[in-house]
Every structure is written in C-alpha cells, then in structure tokens.
Design an enzyme around this catalytic site. Structure first.
Site, short mmCIF file in Angstrom:
data_model
loop_
_atom_site.label_atom_id
_atom_site.label_comp_id
_atom_site.label_asym_id
_atom_site.label_seq_id
_atom_site.Cartn_x
_atom_site.Cartn_y
_atom_site.Cartn_z
N GLU A 198 0.85 -1.19 0.00
CA GLU A 198 0.00 0.00 0.00
C GLU A 198 0.88 1.24 0.00
OE1 GLU A 198 -2.72 -0.43 3.30
OE2 GLU A 198 -3.98 -1.81 2.20
N HIS B 291 -8.94 9.49 2.53
CA HIS B 291 -8.49 8.40 1.65
C HIS B 291 -8.65 8.88 0.22
CE1 HIS B 291 -7.89 4.51 -0.14
NE2 HIS B 291 -7.64 3.98 1.05
N ARG C 151 -0.76 9.05 1.42
CA ARG C 151 -2.14 9.46 1.13
C ARG C 151 -2.38 10.95 1.03
NH1 ARG C 151 -5.49 5.13 4.70
NH2 ARG C 151 -4.79 3.43 3.38
N HIS D 68 -11.49 9.67 6.16
CA HIS D 68 -11.26 8.24 6.39
C HIS D 68 -10.80 7.91 7.80
CE1 HIS D 68 -10.25 4.18 5.18
NE2 HIS D 68 -8.98 4.32 5.53
N ARG E 252 -1.09 9.03 8.92
CA ARG E 252 -0.94 7.59 9.20
C ARG E 252 -0.48 6.81 7.97
NH1 ARG E 252 -4.79 3.04 8.71
NH2 ARG E 252 -6.05 4.58 7.61
P1 FAD Z 1 -14.13 0.79 15.52
O1 FAD Z 1 -13.79 -0.45 14.80
O2 FAD Z 1 -14.72 1.89 14.74
O3 FAD Z 1 -15.09 0.43 16.72
C1 FAD Z 1 -15.67 1.44 17.49
C2 FAD Z 1 -16.77 0.83 18.31
O4 FAD Z 1 -17.24 1.75 19.27
C3 FAD Z 1 -17.99 0.42 17.51
O5 FAD Z 1 -18.41 -0.82 18.00
C4 FAD Z 1 -19.00 1.50 17.83
O6 FAD Z 1 -20.34 1.11 17.67
C5 FAD Z 1 -18.66 1.77 19.27
N1 FAD Z 1 -19.08 3.08 19.79
C6 FAD Z 1 -18.77 4.31 19.33
N2 FAD Z 1 -19.31 5.25 20.12
C7 FAD Z 1 -19.96 4.61 21.11
C8 FAD Z 1 -20.73 5.03 22.22
N3 FAD Z 1 -20.95 6.32 22.51
N4 FAD Z 1 -21.26 4.09 23.04
C9 FAD Z 1 -21.09 2.76 22.78
N5 FAD Z 1 -20.39 2.30 21.72
C10 FAD Z 1 -19.82 3.22 20.91
N6 FAD Z 1 -7.04 0.31 8.94
C11 FAD Z 1 -6.05 -0.58 8.70
O7 FAD Z 1 -5.10 -0.69 9.48
N7 FAD Z 1 -6.10 -1.37 7.59
C12 FAD Z 1 -7.12 -1.31 6.69
O8 FAD Z 1 -7.15 -2.04 5.72
C13 FAD Z 1 -8.15 -0.36 6.92
N8 FAD Z 1 -9.17 -0.22 6.03
C14 FAD Z 1 -10.20 0.61 6.34
C15 FAD Z 1 -11.31 0.67 5.48
C16 FAD Z 1 -12.40 1.45 5.81
C17 FAD Z 1 -13.60 1.51 4.88
C18 FAD Z 1 -12.40 2.19 7.01
C19 FAD Z 1 -13.58 3.03 7.40
C20 FAD Z 1 -11.29 2.17 7.84
C21 FAD Z 1 -10.19 1.39 7.51
N9 FAD Z 1 -9.08 1.31 8.35
C22 FAD Z 1 -8.09 0.43 8.08
C23 FAD Z 1 -9.07 2.01 9.63
C24 FAD Z 1 -9.45 1.00 10.72
O9 FAD Z 1 -10.50 0.18 10.24
C25 FAD Z 1 -9.93 1.69 11.98
O10 FAD Z 1 -9.04 2.69 12.36
C26 FAD Z 1 -10.05 0.67 13.10
O11 FAD Z 1 -10.88 -0.39 12.68
C27 FAD Z 1 -10.57 1.31 14.35
O12 FAD Z 1 -10.83 0.30 15.28
P2 FAD Z 1 -11.45 0.72 16.68
O13 FAD Z 1 -11.64 -0.54 17.43
O14 FAD Z 1 -10.65 1.79 17.27
O15 FAD Z 1 -12.84 1.40 16.30
C1 SIN Z 2 -7.29 0.59 2.34
O1 SIN Z 2 -7.55 -0.60 2.19
O2 SIN Z 2 -6.94 1.35 1.43
C2 SIN Z 2 -7.41 1.16 3.69
C3 SIN Z 2 -6.17 0.89 4.44
C4 SIN Z 2 -6.08 1.78 5.63
O3 SIN Z 2 -6.86 2.70 5.80
O4 SIN Z 2 -5.15 1.56 6.40
#
Ligand code: FAD
Ligand code: SIN
Length: 508
Positions: free
Chosen positions: A116, A233, A279, A340, A375
C-alpha cells in the site's frame, strides 16, 4: 430509572480495539462488560479492506517499517510508539490467527502480503479485501463464547463517572429502545469508540463513527491532541448514489494506476512513488487535477488485469463496482477522496493510559504518537491490537474502586418531549457540510475561522436541545459530532505551519 452494574473492566466499543482488550483482560481473569451502541460487529473495523502491516517476509525489516511510518508521519511521530507497534506486529498477527482469523495464504501456505501507499515493501497481511470483516468475525465469536465477558448491544455511552472528580470509575450509558440509563462501575474504563468520519459530508466510515469518544473525553477534561490531522483516503468510489465506498489502496499496490479521464497518468508529477505515494500527497494531487480539468473525479485503471484475477484478489470491490454499473476489468473506476481516519485523539502512553486515572483509550480514538501528522496505511488495526494488549497487562495491577462513587448526572427525564428527527437530521447535515467545505483537504484561514464560529453557535444550540428534550441516540450523536468537529476545526485554525495532512494555503 438508573440501573447499575459493577464489574472489573468496562469497555466502550466492539471494534478491534475493544474486543482485543476485552479478550486479553478476560484471559487474565478479569470480569468484562462491553457496551456498544449498535450490533457488536458494526464498527470501522468491520469495513477495513487492505489489511494489517507487519514484517513477515525475509526481504523486509523492522527498520524499514519504522522508517516508512516515520516518513509518512512527517516528523510528528513518537519513535518509541512506532517501534513498539512495528516490533510487536508479527506477534499481533499470530494472536489474531490464534483467535480464529483466516488470512489469505500463498500456494505454499505462507501469509500473502500486499503493498500500500508509503510502504517500501510488500507487508500488508490481509484476508482478500475483507480483512476487517474477517477479524471482527473471529473476535466477536471469541468474545461471545467467553464466560467472563458480557456484551450489551444498543447501549450508547454518555459520560464518564468519577470519584470526587479525580479518578474515573466507569460510565453511564443510554439504552434507547428501553428508554433507560445504565451505569457501569469498574476499576478501569476503556474508550475504544473508534473514529469520527461522520463529521464530514463524504466519508468511508459507517454511521457509528460520530466521534463520541473524543467528545466524552474532552467533556471530562482528558488531554487530546492532533485532531486537525484528518486523513482523507484518496480513492472512494465516485457515484451519485454510492456512499463513498472505499476502493482499497491495495488495488494500487496491485499495480493499478491513477489516471485522468483521457487515460494519462499524473501521480509521477507529484511524487517519485507515483500512485503509491503517501495518502496526503495523493489526495491533494487528485483535488488539484479535478480543479485543473473541471472533472468531478479522477480514475483508477485496473483494466490491465483480467476479471478472474480481479475477482480473486478484490471480490468485494469487484462486486460493489459492478452493482453501480462499472466492470472494473473493462473500464476505469471514477474515484474521489473522502474523510477516512482521525490521526489525533485522546493522548495515551504505551499502556493506553490517558491523562485521567483509571481511564484508558485505544484504537482510532487514541493518539499514541504512532501516526504523527499522517498515518501510514494499515498501521491502525495493528496499533489497536498492540496497545489493547498492553492495556490489559496494565489494568490487572489496578486496585478495586472502593468509595466515593458519584454517578453521572444526566438530563434523563420521562417528562420531556422528543425532538423531531428532521431537526436532528438537519443539524447533522449542517455539521457535515461546514466541515467538508471549510475544514477539508485544502484549508484557508478565513474558512477555518468561519467553521469554528458556526460550530460554536451550533454547539450552544445543540446543548440547549440536549438539556431540554428527551434523550435519543441521534441527539446524543449530534451533540458529540459538533464537539468533535470543533476540536478538529480549532486544532486546524491554531496550527501555524503546514505538516502532513494539515494543508492551509494561507500558510505558504
Ligand atoms: P471501531 O472499529 O470503529 O469500533 C468502534 C466501536 O465503538 C464500535 O463498535 C461503535 O459502535 C462503538 N461506539 C462508538 N461510540 C460509542 C458510544 N458512545 N457508546 C457505545 N459504543 C460506541 N485500517 C487498517 O489498518 N487497515 C485497513 O485495511 C483499513 N481499512 C479501512 C477501510 C475502511 C472503509 C475504514 C472506514 C477504515 C479502515 N481502516 C483500516 C481504519 C481501521 O479500520 C480503523 O481505524 C479501526 O478499525 C478502528 O478500530 P477501533 O476498534 O478503534 O474502532
Ligand atoms: C485501504 O484498504 O486502502 C485502507 C487501508 C487503511 O486505511 O489503512
């Protein structure tokens, strides 16, 4: 009615950060309650495509992964935090596999690695283009069968509780469909609430990403920083009816190139890594090319690969584009940047400790120092696993909370009327438009001031509505969205030099 639960650990959020922390805490014998505002799997994690960065091949090294991360971060990374995640990445992958995650493999059963933007080597461990869904499936299964973990779905965290204002003792949540409050007291509280893409009109994030954790922490007086570093993104699908569906950077890592409408490439004019530049550079280049050409998007050309190859590596992307009438083996994909990832957040140390005693933060909501001003792709899932595990090792040593618990005071009342959903919807749209137009990829001092003033006025208005109307999920979210948007806008307005993702034309 105010229900009350006492447990060892309370976790807010069920993405990769919350679930990893819950599993590791339970493994150490602690009783865990997870509160999550939707169904367990609904999270940013569930939509992650590209994968997890980790050094797992012989032609790669920790030094290279550290260097790539520091370069992307534009001088603002904390090197010790970067080294921490890079060195623990192979172990994090092994842990995820142990929990049941099935990553893509090569014919000889090694982990298949993609590439990537900003990475000098192929090092992205993935499960086709559904990495997040596979991780979330495995972790949710592991959590649901663990006897020490209780998950409460559709419970939205409102605010933290404290002992005489000093130590965090848990959280109060609202359960919309039962119309009641729930207070959870614990010796450690973990905010794992994810990001805030929803504060922008165009985002790759699902609807849960309303920035609740940043607002909850800010209201409690926790230290936050770097909120202005919002990552856009470069390639979300441009289609009037498609909701900024992500076209993974792994597609560019697979050799597909960004092009103008006439088929000419342009990224080599902006960076030696071309379509695989970091990015911030790719997103700004696309915006500039759109302005110069007057086109509504730029294009990603995958047509050098045949249908079978594209379907094998990117089945979800292939199908989703087809759903919108685009056969990516035959025609270019129209793409535009979309909000993103939030690189800033609640300041934490290497054990996910915040500036408030007994309050921890992990995952996208935290600012560990790993990402600095930008990032590196696929470092966030990794960061979440590494620091969630470190946090579990820390909370085990905390003594019980024994006295002086003051439950959160809320505006809960059955006497109040509910706001109409159309008012809340309009407020949400206004925040999203103000942020998209004034605190976006290319910023101007005057527009940042305008955004701040507008958001401040909206914050007052929404606070009034919050105090004088019945609680609803949407009202709680829109309140958190204005407060989070303000943190981003004020961070951007006060940064005096361009760096990484922050680009203000008036500073040049
Ligand atoms: P999340 O997975 O967003 O979880 C947050 C949780 O908190 C959810 O369950 C939500 O419902 C809950 N929540 C929020 N507010 C409250 C509240 N007030 N009360 C109760 N529950 C609450 N990163 C990578 O490293 N590699 C990738 O390939 C990648 N691809 C991505 C593709 C997309 C489309 C997106 C959107 C992001 C991508 N990212 C990627 C970024 C990565 O997915 C996120 O940064 C990561 O998943 C965040 O994880 P988290 O556990 O911190 O939050
Ligand atoms: C992607 O698959 O391009 C998302 C990867 C990331 O946000 O880290």
């Amino acid at each position: 009615m105010n229900d009350w639960i006492k447990t060892d650990i309370v976790v807010i959020g069920s993405g990769i950060a919350g679930l990893t922390f819950a599993l590791e805490s339970a493994r150490l014998g602690m009783k865990v309650v997870i509160l999550t505002k939707n169904e367990t799997r609904e999270s940013n994690t569930n939509y992650a495509q590209g994968g997890i960065a980790a050094v797992v091949t012989d032609n790669d090294s920790f030094d290279l992964h550290v260097k790539d991360t520091l370069v992307a971060g534009a001088g603002l990374c904390d090197k010790s935090a970067v080294e921490c995640i890079v060195h623990q990445a192979p172990e994090a992958i092994a842990w995820l596999i142990e929990q049941g995650t099935n990553f893509s493999k090569t014919h000889d059963k090694a982990l298949e690695v993609g590439r990537e933007g900003g990475h000098s080597r192929h090092r992205i461990v993935h499960a086709k283009d559904l990495t997040g869904r596979e991780i979330e499936r495995a972790l949710t299964d592991a959590v649901s069968s663990h006897p020490l973990i209780t998950t409460i779905e559709h419970a939205i965290a409102l605010d933290l509780s404290f002992t005489s204002g000093v130590e965090c003792t848990g959280i109060t949540a609202f359960i919309p469909h039962e119309h009641r409050l729930l207070s959870v007291t614990a010796k450690a509280t973990m905010l794992a609430t994810g990001g805030c893409g929803q504060v922008y009109a165009h985002t790759t994030n699902p609807s849960i990403a309303t920035g609740d954790g940043y607002a909850i922490a800010a209201r409690a007086g926790a230290e936050l920083k770097n909120m202005e570093f919002v990552q856009f993104h470069p390639t979300s699908l441009y289609h009037p009816n498609a909701h900024s569906f992500l076209i993974s950077e792994a597609v560019r890592g697979f050799g597909c190139e960004l092009k103008r409408r006439d088929g000419s490439t342009f990224m080599e004019e902006y960076h030696p890594l071309g379509s695989l530049a970091p990015r911030d550079i790719v997103a700004r280049a696309i915006v500039r090319e759109m302005r110069l050409s007057g086109d509504t998007s730029m294009f990603l050309d995958c047509t050098a690969h045949d249908e079978d190859t594209l379907r094998a590596h990117f089945p979800t992307i292939f199908e989703e584009c087809l759903r919108w009438g685009i056969d990516i083996s035959k025609e270019m994909i129209p793409v535009v940047p979309a909000a993103h990832y939030e690189c800033g957040g609640i300041v934490t140390d290497l054990h996910a400790r915040t500036s408030i005693k007994r309050l921890y933060a992990c995952g996208e909501v935290a600012c560990t120092g790993v990402h600095g001003a930008n990032r590196l792709a696929s470092n966030s899932l990794l960061e979440a696993v590494v620091f969630a595990k470190a946090a579990a090792q820390d909370v085990i040593h905390l003594p019980e909370v024994t006295s002086g618990i003051v439950l959160h005071e809320s505006n809960f009342s059955t006497q109040k009327g509910a706001l109409t959903t159309s008012i809340v919807h309009l407020l949400k749209q206004e925040i999203q438009e103000v942020m998209w137009k004034n605190v976006g990829i290319v910023r101007h001092t005057q527009e940042l001031e305008f955004a701040q003033n507008r958001l401040l006025a909206m914050a007052d208005e929404i606070e009034y509505l919050y105090r004088h109307n019945e609680l609803t999920l949407e009202l709680i979210e829109v309140r958190n969205m204005t407060q989070t948007a303000l943190l981003i806008a004020s961070g951007a307005a006060s940064r005096t030099e361009n760096c990484g993702l922050h680009f203000n034309v008036n500073l040049w």
